[in-house]
Structures are given as C-alpha cells and as structure tokens.
Design a protein around this motif. Structure first.
Motif, mmCIF file in Angstrom:
data_model
loop_
_atom_site.group_PDB
_atom_site.id
_atom_site.type_symbol
_atom_site.label_atom_id
_atom_site.label_comp_id
_atom_site.label_asym_id
_atom_site.label_seq_id
_atom_site.Cartn_x
_atom_site.Cartn_y
_atom_site.Cartn_z
ATOM 1 N N ARG A 99 -6.223 -70.153 -18.688
ATOM 2 C CA ARG A 99 -5.391 -69.081 -19.254
ATOM 3 C C ARG A 99 -5.905 -67.713 -18.815
ATOM 4 N N MET A 100 -7.214 -67.512 -18.902
ATOM 5 C CA MET A 100 -7.796 -66.237 -18.470
ATOM 6 C C MET A 100 -7.592 -66.028 -16.972
ATOM 7 N N ALA A 101 -7.728 -67.093 -16.203
ATOM 8 C CA ALA A 101 -7.529 -66.995 -14.754
ATOM 9 C C ALA A 101 -6.091 -66.611 -14.433
ATOM 10 N N SER A 102 -5.138 -67.123 -15.218
ATOM 11 C CA SER A 102 -3.739 -66.779 -14.968
ATOM 12 C C SER A 102 -3.480 -65.302 -15.247
ATOM 13 N N PRO A 147 -18.698 -84.422 -20.202
ATOM 14 C CA PRO A 147 -19.331 -83.703 -21.322
ATOM 15 C C PRO A 147 -19.467 -84.579 -22.560
ATOM 16 N N ALA A 148 -20.446 -84.259 -23.381
ATOM 17 C CA ALA A 148 -20.667 -84.994 -24.632
ATOM 18 C C ALA A 148 -19.511 -84.776 -25.607
ATOM 19 N N LYS A 149 -18.890 -83.612 -25.524
ATOM 20 C CA LYS A 149 -17.764 -83.288 -26.407
ATOM 21 C C LYS A 149 -16.527 -83.015 -25.535
ATOM 22 N N PRO A 150 -15.829 -84.064 -25.127
ATOM 23 C CA PRO A 150 -14.726 -83.889 -24.175
ATOM 24 C C PRO A 150 -13.585 -83.006 -24.665
ATOM 25 N N ARG A 151 -13.245 -83.081 -25.934
ATOM 26 C CA ARG A 151 -12.146 -82.247 -26.439
ATOM 27 C C ARG A 151 -12.493 -80.763 -26.343
ATOM 28 N N GLU A 152 -13.712 -80.423 -26.741
ATOM 29 C CA GLU A 152 -14.146 -79.030 -26.648
ATOM 30 C C GLU A 152 -14.181 -78.573 -25.188
ATOM 31 N N PHE A 153 -14.644 -79.463 -24.320
ATOM 32 C CA PHE A 153 -14.690 -79.163 -22.886
ATOM 33 C C PHE A 153 -13.286 -78.873 -22.364
ATOM 34 N N LEU A 154 -12.313 -79.715 -22.721
ATOM 35 C CA LEU A 154 -10.938 -79.527 -22.259
ATOM 36 C C LEU A 154 -10.342 -78.228 -22.800
ATOM 37 N N ILE A 155 -10.634 -77.929 -24.043
ATOM 38 C CA ILE A 155 -10.153 -76.668 -24.626
ATOM 39 C C ILE A 155 -10.739 -75.486 -23.854
ATOM 40 N N THR A 156 -12.020 -75.563 -23.544
ATOM 41 C CA THR A 156 -12.675 -74.495 -22.783
ATOM 42 C C THR A 156 -12.033 -74.350 -21.409
#
Length: 133
Positions: A49-52, A34-43
């Motif tokens: 978290r939602m899956a858990s 992704p162009a914005k890796p930090r945002e991607f990792l946060i997502t």
C-alpha cells in the motif's frame, strides 16, 4: 464454455491483479517462513500500500545482492558483462516480463552489471507492484 459470471470473475481478477498479488504474497510467505504468517502478510500488504502511494520499496523476493549473485553465475570468469542472450534468458527466469529488450550495451553484445541490475530492478518493481495501476 464459461458462463457470464465466470468471465466476469476472471475479468475482475485480471483487472485488479489479484492472482499476481496472491502469487507474490505466497512466494514471500514461503521464502521467509515467518513464525507469525498472518502478521507477516498484513505487513507485506501495508508495504505494498505504501509502495503504491510513494512508488518505492515494493515487497519483492530479489534483493540487490541476489541480482549480483545471479550476474556472477552468468559471468563466472568475471569479464564484467553478459551477452544479450543471457540477459533475455535471465529476465525470463526471474519472471520479469516487462524489460528493455535492447538495453545499453546490446549493440556490442555486452550487458554490464549496472545495466543488468537497473533493468532487472525496474522489471521486478513492475511485477511486484501488484495493485491496480
């Protein structure tokens, strides 16, 4: 010989599946680039978290179409099934460690696409669920 602190750290990492989490996040990052890796990792962490909480939609590299393609490679003559040996090997290749060793059809050495996808999805879900269970 490892120190008590080192053994404690390793136990902590294993208990909380930290290495699996980091490996999965790195794989997703390198795959998607992704162009914005930090945002991607946060997502991805938010999805995890939602899956858990819900038990669904774990962030995973393999989609249903990927599983169709893998099965197609193993069944180039379109017979509609793969052998038990092929099934076991592809599970290992996909990094799936928890799967039904004798799935439906194994007694006649014919694992269908539906059976393969069901077992692969279950195994991938377990391996992608990198949170403490």
């Amino acid at each position: 010989m490892a120190s008590t602190q080192e053994m404690s750290a390793v136990e902590y990492l294993q208990q909380h599946k930290i290495m699996e989490l980091m490996n999965n996040l790195n794989s997703l990052l390198f795959f998607h680039r992704p162009a914005k890796p930090r945002e991607f990792l946060i997502t991805q962490l938010e999805k995890l978290r939602m899956a858990s909480i819900t038990g669904m939609d774990y962030p995973c590299l393999f989609s249903e179409s990927n599983l169709d393609a893998v099965f197609g490679i193993l069944d180039p003559s379109k017979r509609g099934f793969i052998t038990l040996v092929q099934y076991v090997e592809v599970m290992k290749t996909l990094g799936i460690t928890s799967y039904e060793e004798l799935p439906h059809g194994s007694s006649i050495n014919r694992i269908t696409l539906d059976t393969f996808k069901k077992e692969a999805k279950n195994g991938l879900m377990k391996s992608c669920a990198t949170f403490k269970s």
